[in-house]
Scaffold this motif. Structure first.
Motif, PDB file in Angstrom:
ATOM      1  N   UNK A   3       0.799  -1.225   0.000  1.00 52.44           N
ATOM      2  CA  UNK A   3       0.000   0.000   0.000  1.00 52.44           C
ATOM      3  C   UNK A   3       0.833   1.278   0.000  1.00 52.44           C
ATOM      4  N   UNK A   4       2.030   1.249   0.564  1.00 56.13           N
ATOM      5  CA  UNK A   4       2.829   2.467   0.659  1.00 56.13           C
ATOM      6  C   UNK A   4       3.369   2.863  -0.713  1.00 56.13           C
ATOM      7  N   UNK A   5       3.704   4.142  -0.903  1.00 56.26           N
ATOM      8  CA  UNK A   5       4.094   4.633  -2.227  1.00 56.26           C
ATOM      9  C   UNK A   5       5.331   3.935  -2.782  1.00 56.26           C
ATOM     10  N   UNK A   6       5.351   3.762  -4.106  1.00 51.15           N
ATOM     11  CA  UNK A   6       6.490   3.189  -4.801  1.00 51.15           C
ATOM     12  C   UNK A   6       6.307   1.727  -5.117  1.00 51.15           C
ATOM     13  N   UNK A   7       6.826   1.312  -6.274  1.00 47.64           N
ATOM     14  CA  UNK A   7       6.716  -0.091  -6.688  1.00 47.64           C
ATOM     15  C   UNK A   7       8.030  -0.847  -6.531  1.00 47.64           C
ATOM     16  N   UNK A   8       8.980  -0.301  -5.783  1.00 51.16           N
ATOM     17  CA  UNK A   8      10.250  -0.957  -5.516  1.00 51.16           C
ATOM     18  C   UNK A   8      10.071  -2.040  -4.457  1.00 51.16           C
ATOM     19  N   UNK A   9      11.078  -2.902  -4.322  1.00 51.89           N
ATOM     20  CA  UNK A   9      11.056  -3.923  -3.272  1.00 51.89           C
ATOM     21  C   UNK A   9      11.112  -3.242  -1.912  1.00 51.89           C
ATOM     22  N   UNK A  10      10.250  -3.698  -0.979  1.00 53.16           N
ATOM     23  CA  UNK A  10      10.156  -3.079   0.341  1.00 53.16           C
ATOM     24  C   UNK A  10      10.227  -4.131   1.432  1.00 53.16           C
ATOM     25  N   UNK A  11      10.485  -3.651   2.629  1.00 50.85           N
ATOM     26  CA  UNK A  11      10.406  -4.469   3.843  1.00 50.85           C
ATOM     27  C   UNK A  11       9.847  -3.606   4.956  1.00 50.85           C
ATOM     28  N   UNK A  12       9.263  -4.260   5.966  1.00 51.32           N
ATOM     29  CA  UNK A  12       8.590  -3.563   7.062  1.00 51.32           C
ATOM     30  C   UNK A  12       9.009  -4.165   8.393  1.00 51.32           C
ATOM     31  N   UNK A  13       9.112  -3.310   9.405  1.00 55.08           N
ATOM     32  CA  UNK A  13       9.275  -3.747  10.791  1.00 55.08           C
ATOM     33  C   UNK A  13       8.178  -3.080  11.614  1.00 55.08           C
ATOM     34  N   UNK A  14       7.612  -3.809  12.568  1.00 56.20           N
ATOM     35  CA  UNK A  14       6.493  -3.325  13.370  1.00 56.20           C
ATOM     36  C   UNK A  14       6.926  -3.001  14.793  1.00 56.20           C
ATOM     37  N   UNK A  15       6.299  -1.957  15.339  1.00 56.20           N
ATOM     38  CA  UNK A  15       6.605  -1.486  16.686  1.00 56.20           C
ATOM     39  C   UNK A  15       5.294  -1.117  17.389  1.00 56.20           C
ATOM     40  N   UNK A  16       5.383  -0.317  18.448  1.00 54.23           N
ATOM     41  CA  UNK A  16       4.207  -0.041  19.279  1.00 54.23           C
ATOM     42  C   UNK A  16       3.616   1.344  19.094  1.00 54.23           C
ATOM     43  N   UNK A  17       4.444   2.340  18.928  1.00 52.77           N
ATOM     44  CA  UNK A  17       3.973   3.725  18.915  1.00 52.77           C
ATOM     45  C   UNK A  17       4.649   4.501  17.798  1.00 52.77           C
ATOM     46  N   UNK A  18       4.088   5.685  17.518  1.00 50.98           N
ATOM     47  CA  UNK A  18       4.683   6.519  16.489  1.00 50.98           C
ATOM     48  C   UNK A  18       6.105   6.923  16.810  1.00 50.98           C
ATOM     49  N   UNK A  19       6.352   7.302  18.066  1.00 49.10           N
ATOM     50  CA  UNK A  19       7.709   7.693  18.452  1.00 49.10           C
ATOM     51  C   UNK A  19       8.685   6.541  18.259  1.00 49.10           C
ATOM     52  N   UNK A  20       8.241   5.327  18.581  1.00 41.58           N
ATOM     53  CA  UNK A  20       9.110   4.165  18.424  1.00 41.58           C
ATOM     54  C   UNK A  20       9.417   3.911  16.950  1.00 41.58           C
TER      55      UNK A  20
END
Length: 445
Positions: A119-136
């Motif tokens: 869903x995020x912008x761009x069609x390049x290869x992506x990776x994601x890491x998840x956390x708890x809060x916006x500041x984190x």
């Protein structure tokens, strides 16, 4: 009396009802208990204690029904206790509540990462890491950028807000209440001017040239790991940069190997009429931080970005005990599907049209310096006769609105911006009623 103790979400009647003064007697009693038990540094905007919420309303413990123009600071974008989120969370909590993804993983975390990568912008290869809060999320984005580039410096902007941890306080511009007395802060953070059309009168290209000139003279591109910016500044005053500002910064960052980070924690997930605010100018960030509206009210945040940047961190360098909680991931999957399936970007644009039409008469009011924003993220900057910020008048207007049962927030580096953040599920007539209350407050303030 409205029996709301076991009822919330969209089943609540969508109408404003005031049965007592605000706050009512039960809320006042709870406020006394809060004062005795809760640290004094935890403030309250409107001291009405909530027992239920849904759609566009919040019900307090005295059975007053208030219109919600705050969405828990842009969190309950799809509405409080949205049915899809409730169902997903209920199913997950019955199966298991926690294992820690770093110990024994689960599919929900992977599925959320896949959705964010898509869903995020761009069609390049992506990776994601998840956390708890916006500041984190912001803190980890800076870690990733520094690791990837091997450089120490980070640029943030005037009027920025990025969080309350030590590093994110350094990135945040406003001293009071966020930074006063909490230093020293993390080093190698530098601040340059943002684009603020009402105040600086510059085009986007001119504002970008000013910022880039300061970076090159005072820091040097070779020392700069990252540039972080909110595509529309939130706490800083709902400041919409002049066209071309973001794209010029992103272009310069790309030319110099600087990681361009879009902080979409408040602007993300359909809030501005695009799924992400940076899409409005076609800007594709290297990293994007998200939180708030990501999980329908449950604590979750993410850093998503170019795979080569995200994967530059060594194994074990990212994580956290509760990061990507299975319950929050279940909520996020339901929320993300709701944004897409219900075309909520279109709904945000509809709400923008209603807000601007209902407030059109205020454009000629000399106390309103500017009405700005996009989608369901609109701000009114309040000024004195000389055009200077007027936080006192802002406070009187908002207090009058609160007394009439409408939840309204302020923001801005000078405390003089009224911000409108209605849930996208608010009925049109309820939104119009709330805006009528706001117009009335201008007449009486």
């Amino acid at each position: 009396m409205i029996n709301t103790a076991r009822r919330g979400g969209p089943s609540l009647p969508q109408r404003r009802v005031l049965r007592t003064e605000l706050p009512g007697p039960r809320s006042r009693e709870l406020l006394q208990r809060k004062t005795a038990a809760v640290a004094a540094g935890v403030g309250i905007t409107l001291p009405v204690f909530v027992q239920a919420a849904g759609g566009g309303v919040v019900v307090d413990v005295d059975d007053n029904v208030l219109i919600d123009l705050g969405s828990g600071i842009a969190v309950t974008t799809i509405g409080n206790s949205a049915p899809a989120v409730v169902a997903a969370v209920t199913d997950q909590i019955v199966r298991f509540s926690h294992t820690c993804f770093m110990i024994t993983p689960y599919s929900g975390y992977v599925e959320v990462a896949e959705e964010l990568n898509r869903l995020t912008p761009g069609d390049h290869a992506k990776a994601t890491a998840l956390f708890n809060s916006g500041a984190e999320a912001v803190e980890n984005a800076i870690k990733i950028a520094r690791r990837h580039t091997g450089r120490p410096a980070v640029v943030a902007f005037d009027h920025a807000y990025h969080g309350r941890t030590n590093l994110t306080m350094a990135l945040t511009a406003k001293v009071q209440p966020y930074k006063d007395g909490f230093g020293p802060f993390a080093p190698e953070i530098y601040r340059v001017p943002a684009s603020y059309p009402l105040r600086d009168g510059l085009s986007g290209e001119q504002a970008a040239e000013r910022a880039i000139g300061m970076i090159e003279k005072q820091i040097g591109a070779d020392h700069l790991a990252a540039m972080i910016i909110e595509p529309i500044q939130g706490e800083g005053g709902f400041v919409v940069p002049a066209p071309g500002f973001l794209s010029a910064l992103a272009g310069w960052a790309g030319d110099h190997g600087v990681v361009f980070i879009a902080d979409e924690i408040q602007t993300g997930f359909a809030r501005t009429g695009d799924l992400f605010a940076c899409e409005h100018e076609g800007v594709v960030p290297d990293l994007i931080t998200t939180a708030k509206g990501i999980a329908g009210g449950l604590p979750l945040s993410a850093v998503t970005g170019r795979a080569e940047i995200m994967n530059s961190v060594h194994v074990g360098g990212l994580g956290g005990t509760y990061g990507g909680s299975p319950v929050a991931c279940a909520a996020a999957l339901a929320a993300l599907r709701t944004y897409v399936d219900q075309e909520l970007t279109r709904r945000a644009r509809e709400l923008e049209s209603i807000i601007l039409a209902e407030l059109s008469g205020l454009r000629d009011d000399p106390r309103v310096g500017e009405i700005r924003g996009r989608g369901a993220m609109i701000g009114l900057e309040i000024v004195d006769p000389d055009g200077r910020p007027d936080p006192e008048l802002t406070g009187r207007i908002v207090a009058a609105v609160h007394a009439q049962g409408v939840i309204l927030l302020t923001c801005g580096s000078f405390g003089n911006v009224i911000r409108l953040l209605p849930p996208l599920t608010i009925p049109d007539d309820l939104l119009r009623e709330a805006l009528g209350v706001l117009r009335g407050a201008f007449r009486t303030a």
